[in-house]
Motif scaffolding. Structure first.
Motif, PDB file in Angstrom:
ATOM      1  N   PRO B 322       0.810  -1.216   0.000  1.00 29.06           N
ATOM      2  CA  PRO B 322       0.000   0.000   0.000  1.00 29.06           C
ATOM      3  C   PRO B 322       0.843   1.265   0.000  1.00 29.06           C
ATOM      4  CG  PRO B 322      -0.863  -1.549   1.590  1.00 29.06           C
ATOM      5  CD  PRO B 322       0.406  -2.115   1.078  1.00 29.06           C
ATOM      6  N   ALA B 326       0.992   4.082  -2.954  1.00 27.70           N
ATOM      7  CA  ALA B 326       0.214   5.244  -2.513  1.00 27.70           C
ATOM      8  C   ALA B 326       0.612   6.476  -3.327  1.00 27.70           C
ATOM      9  CB  ALA B 326       0.440   5.480  -1.033  1.00 27.70           C
ATOM     10  N   GLN B 327      -0.336   7.394  -3.437  1.00 28.79           N
ATOM     11  CA  GLN B 327      -0.100   8.609  -4.216  1.00 28.79           C
ATOM     12  C   GLN B 327       1.149   9.370  -3.783  1.00 28.79           C
ATOM     13  OE1 GLN B 327      -1.050   9.038  -6.951  1.00 28.79           O
ATOM     14  NE2 GLN B 327      -3.129   9.817  -7.204  1.00 28.79           N
TER      15      GLN B 327
END
Lengths: 355, 530, 210
Positions: B322, B326-327
């Motif tokens: 994640p 993630a951005q």
């Protein structure tokens, strides 16, 4: 069919494990034949004839200070000392309960030193006082009352849980006495024929609190009641051991209690008793005054036997054939042991015969 | 309650008997009752924490699943009306809403963990900061009793919640069954951290008695007790002694402490896991392996694929990936490629993610700086190894002897020693002290302790050393044999009688050589504090 | 925007705590395997914290003050008797002390039942030093007690057998515990007791307190 096979295998495994563990347990349980022989005292009772007029219960001051052989030879009194090392008062009570399952003596003699211990003391002593008992309600209660914090009841049911690690400490004794100990005592009496005069007995250190614990008073009361219910005369004694200190304050409490409940209480440390019994702490003790040797024990038994006979109308039973047979054996071993120890003393300077 | 409590053992035997006697459909309920009873033994108030986790997870995962279903229905309903972009936007919005619920659940539960486990640590450090400025840091330092197994069951349950959010599988609609998943007692003490879809296969099945499965399960349990009670508990007093007095026990003593601790941790942890998996096997519940011969690892990366496997995979699936996608991380990746060049830029996100994961891994092990430093040092070594991979490949290509079994053995020993050194942070619980003690291994040259009888002054007798040595050899041989598959299974297949004999033998070995009872301090599993 | 701020705040906080925490002495120096006691430790700490906060709130200030005084006073009393230049600390190993004291005038051996361990009484003039066998190693003797049995020996503060109770109060202050039979001053693990006969001290005992 498959189920039966599975059940059978399961049972077979459990049984095999059980048998092997039982065999191992027997191997690693201490035999108490060489070093700490006192461990066999409790179990030894079950080998006796179980026909005694006088039963002694208490700690080492009991089993080392009174000679049952002297009581028999002099007065025809059949007696047994159901003592063990540092026997606590509740252990004495439960041993009395246990003994009453087999016989009913006329007199029970209790050494009051254990009134000073109101709480479980030591795991090793617990083992020695309890493990030798045959299983009964008394043994279960004894275990519950005696366990120190680190102990578990399960290890009394399966002693292998306690002794399992002794595989690295096995001695020849563990194999030699695998199937049972050899008798080492004389109607519960531990015999020493050496002498070490009492000297430099220290000043007793005063205590901040002389009160006996409620637990001890409770058990003394229970003992008294148990004797009363069974028409047994309870006699309280303080054996003539110079140490541990027996304080006047303690003595007074027991005297008052005995007076209140009309129990005889004999403190053999008192001057008059010492004079009457003729005990001489120069010659009659083997460890400097803590315990009497066989000479002291016989002197004490000599006097005490007369007291018991007179006060409680005990009969001379030396002519009874069954008792005769049993006691002849005990007396023969006893005198042989005295001779053996004296010989060892002369040859090696110690009673065990160690070079 | 410990695995070694007689109450636990009796309870377990009783459970096994009852489990196979009652009808199948009630079996999972029996397990739930047993788990609640087991947990309640550690204190009724602790039940509140685990109940809070179970209840919050149950309701929120159901909510999330309902929302996902509703969103799908909505999209289907407007299938013809909405454009592709509109559908995408709607799905994004719906997912965001579901994510908020998940975030709430995670914050609530991890927040609980943060406060209970890390509250004191945080406040102590805050007080230290305040102290910098001359003021006395007297903010209150909370002192919570750690509910048993919170680090394990919480991670397991949050993993389930994240999986439901990711629509990996449908949520559990029966609260009782979810509660069982959360609180399954063999896992409460030290894991492993299971996945719902794996565990659920057997957890609710109520599998019946099967002679082979039960026999092998019992053997595994006994094998675990052997490691735990005969080896770990036996060497424990020596470990405690060596670590308790760093002033006295330096140099070779520190090395001994490190080696003894390695054996103790391995035997204790894997032993406990064996008991857990064995219990599962008896009950017909497959539980994930947590160790795969870790000391055969040739490098640190492989080690962490073989040691505490379920924790590693949990962090990989629920933290590392994640973070990596993630951005903010993608932005960092872009920025670093532009500013720092392609070489570093490509790897920076991976490095950052790795460091974050190991920071958290360290923190998971304990609320103290030594654990965090330990975690970070693992990260550093892993990353350095990663960077050196091309170098290693060239090395192995060039030198033929580096591809032999002997070299494999050297690598395994090297890795074991290195991990042992890292583990010293766990021993001394103090960062500067650990570095100091590590240093003494090199400059305090007291090698005489190996032959001048000092080894006998460490609360271990010759008999103890004998058992430990024999035990270590047995472990090694078992591991070697285990490479080809389950040793127990092979024995069973060869001969049922032999298998039965092995069970009896294992039982006798545990009872006879176990370091329990008077004279031994029964210790809790090391991972019990989690 | 808010999320970014939150993230930044968290990161900064983490960084700050990292900076200040590195090298901080972690309180527990117990072995990792006994870190199970971290659970026990925290519960014990919790209990004692709760207890002490209750006590602090309920006790009046004056008793707090006098308690502080008391501790200050008893802090000045010595609990380790010095005999012929040798300091005897009860609870410690006996062998070095006995060697330093030299041969005793008399020695009394007191084996316990079944001879698992022996207590010894060593007499040096009016001073009796008592040892006991260590619980875990019966062959190791520890110092149990020092008794001053007559007026030939005085405590470090100058009190001896025969002095009065008032003399005692003057030198030692208010006892931690007293009855008509004795006055006791206590510290961690040790105590000195003055046994009285009427108004006079009849015996002084330095001893271990469990």
């Amino acid at each position: 069919m498959a189920n039966k096979k599975v059940l059978f295998s399961g049972l077979a495994m459990v049984l095999t494990a059980g048998v092997l563990l039982a065999a191992y347990q027997r191997l690693v349980q201490p035999k108490y034949m060489s070093d700490v022989v006192e461990g066999n005292l409790i179990a030894d009772y079950y080998n006796s004839g179980k026909d005694h007029d006088v039963l002694f219960i208490g700690d080492c001051e009991c089993y080392e200070n009174f000679s049952p052989v002297k009581l028999w030879e002099q007065y025809g009194i059949s007696s047994y000392i159901r003592g063990s090392a540092q026997q606590l008062i509740w252990q004495s009570y439960y041993l009395l309960e246990d003994t009453l399952r087999y016989e009913k003596p006329k007199v029970v003699v209790f050494n009051v030193l254990s009134m000073k211990y109101g709480e479980p003391q030591n795991e090793a002593y617990n083992r020695m006082s309890i493990e030798g008992m045959k299983w009964s309600g008394a043994k279960i209660n004894n275990i519950k009352a005696s366990m120190t914090e680190e102990e578990s009841a399960l290890s009394y049911v399966f002693p292998v849980l306690r002794y399992h690690s002794r595989w690295s400490e096995l001695t020849a004794d563990d194999f030699r006495y695998y199937f049972g100990a050899e008798p080492n005592f004389f109607s519960g009496y531990y015999l020493r024929a050496d002498a070490k005069a009492a000297e430099n007995v220290p000043n007793p250190t005063p205590l901040t609190d002389y009160a006996f614990s409620d637990t001890c008073w409770d058990y003394l009361g229970k003992m008294m009641q148990l004797c009363a219910e069974n028409h047994i005369q309870l006699v309280l004694v303080k054996a003539p051991s110079l140490y541990p200190f027996w304080y006047d304050e303690w003595d007074q409490q027991i005297t008052d209690y005995a007076s209140k409940y009309h129990l005889p209480y004999l403190n053999f440390l008192n001057e008059d008793k010492l004079e009457a019994t003729g005990i001489d702490f120069e010659t009659d003790t083997y460890d400097g005054g803590l315990h009497l040797n066989v000479y002291g024990a016989e002197k004490l038994a000599d006097w005490f036997g007369g007291y018991l006979t007179e006060k409680f109308d005990l009969q001379d039973r030396s002519h009874e054939p069954q008792l005769q047979a049993e006691w002849n054996d005990i007396c023969a071993r006893y005198h042989a042991e005295v001779d053996r120890q004296l010989q060892n003393l002369e040859q090696y300077g110690n009673v065990k015969g160690e070079a | 309650m410990l695995f070694t409590d007689s109450l636990f053992i009796f309870g377990l035997i009783l459970l096994f008997l009852l489990y196979f006697l009652i009808p199948q459909k009630y079996r999972w309920m029996l397990l739930l009752a047993a788990s609640i009873a087991f947990y309640a033994y550690s204190g009724w108030t602790n039940l509140l924490y685990i109940a809070a986790t179970a209840v919050s997870t149950f309701f929120i995962t159901r909510k999330i699943e309902k929302m996902a279903g509703a969103a799908k229905d909505e999209v289907s309903a407007h299938k013809s009306e909405w454009s592709r972009d509109e559908k995408k936007a709607f799905k994004e919005r719906a997912k965001k809403k579901r994510r908020r619920w998940l975030t709430l659940l995670l914050i609530f539960n991890f927040g609980m963990l943060a406060v209970i486990k890390y509250g004191a640590f945080t406040m102590q450090n805050v007080n230290s900061i305040i102290g910098w400025f001359g003021e006395h840091g007297t903010l209150p330092v909370p002192n919570f009793l750690l509910p048993m197994g919170i680090s394990f069951y919480l991670f397991q349950t949050m993993g389930y919640a994240i999986d439901v959010y990711r629509e990996k599988y449908p949520c559990e609609k029966n609260f009782g069954r979810l509660a069982l998943f959360v609180s399954f007692f063999p896992q409460l003490i030290q894991g492993p951290i299971s996945r719902y879809d794996d565990l659920a296969k057997g957890l609710y099945a109520g599998n019946g008695f099967d002679a082979e499965r039960v026999q092998l399960g019992v053997q595994r349990i006994l094998w675990g007790y052997f490691k735990k009670v005969a080896l770990a508990d036996r060497i424990l007093p020596a470990v405690t002694l060596l670590i308790s007095d760093p002033e006295q026990y330096q140099g070779m003593y520190a090395l001994l402490g490190m080696l003894y601790y390695t054996l103790q941790l391995y035997a204790d942890f894997t032993g406990g896991i064996d008991i857990t998996i064995g219990i599962g096997q008896v009950l017909g519940i497959p539980i994930a392996e947590n160790f795969q011969r870790p000391f055969f690892s040739k490098n640190i990366t492989e080690y962490w694929r073989r040691w505490h496997i379920t924790l590693g995979t949990w962090f990989k699936d629920y933290l590392f990936y994640p973070i990596s996608v993630a951005q903010p991380m993608l932005k960092l990746s872009k920025w670093s490629r532009e500013k720092l060049g392609k070489n570093i830029g490509k790897y920076l996100p991976v490095y950052v993610s790795t460091i974050v994961v190991w920071f958290v891994t360290g923190l998971w092990h304990g609320a103290a700086w030594n654990f965090i430093v330990w975690g970070l040092m693992n990260a550093v070594i892993i990353l350095i190894s990663e960077r050196c991979t091309p170098l290693y490949s060239r090395f192995h290509k060039k030198f033929a002897w580096s591809n032999t079994h002997a070299y494999d053995g050297f690598q395994a020993i090297r890795t074991t020693l290195m991990m042992g050194c890292l583990r010293m942070f766990d021993c001394y619980r103090d960062v500067p002290l650990t570095f100091k003690m590590f240093g003494t291994m090199f400059y305090k040259w007291n090698v005489h302790v190996f032959w001048d009888g000092s080894l006998m002054q460490l609360k271990l007798t010759a008999a103890d050393y004998g058992v430990l040595l024999a035990g270590t050899v047995i472990l090694f041989i078992a591991s070697l044999l285990g490479r080809k598959g389950s040793v127990r299974k092979r024995i069973w297949d060869r001969s049922r009688v032999l298998s039965c004999c092995m069970t009896v033998t294992l039982l006798l070995i545990v009872l006879i050589f176990g370091a329990y009872g008077i004279g031994y301090d029964s210790s809790q599993f090391i991972y019990n504090q989690f | 925007m808010n999320k970014k701020l939150l993230a930044a705040a968290v990161c900064s906080a983490a960084l700050l705590t990292m900076l200040c925490g590195c090298g901080a002495d972690n309180n527990s120096s117990t072995a990792p395997a006994s870190s199970e006691s971290s659970a026990a430790e925290s519960s014990a700490a919790e209990e004692s914290a709760a207890e002490s906060s209750e006590e602090a709130s309920s006790e009046a200030e004056s008793s707090e003050e006098s308690a502080a005084e008391q501790t200050a006073e008893t802090a000045q009393i010595t609990f380790d008797y010095v005999l012929n230049g040798t300091t005897i600390v009860v609870g410690e190993e006996a062998a070095p002390v006995l060697e330093a004291l030299g041969e005793a005038e008399s020695v009394f051996e007191a084996p316990s039942c079944a001879f698992t361990g022996v207590s010894y009484y060593y007499t040096y003039g009016g001073v009796q030093v008592v040892t006991y066998p260590d619980e875990h190693d019966q062959s190791l003797n520890r110092l149990y007690e020092v008794d001053l049995v007559d007026d030939t020996a005085a405590t470090n503060e100058g009190i001896k057998v025969g002095d009065t109770y008032d003399d005692l109060l003057a030198k030692y202050g208010t006892p931690d515990q007293e009855t008509p039979a004795y006055a006791m001053y206590q510290t961690e693990g040790k105590a000195v007791r003055f046994f009285l006969e009427g108004e006079n001290i009849k015996q002084i005992v330095y001893t271990i307190v469990m």
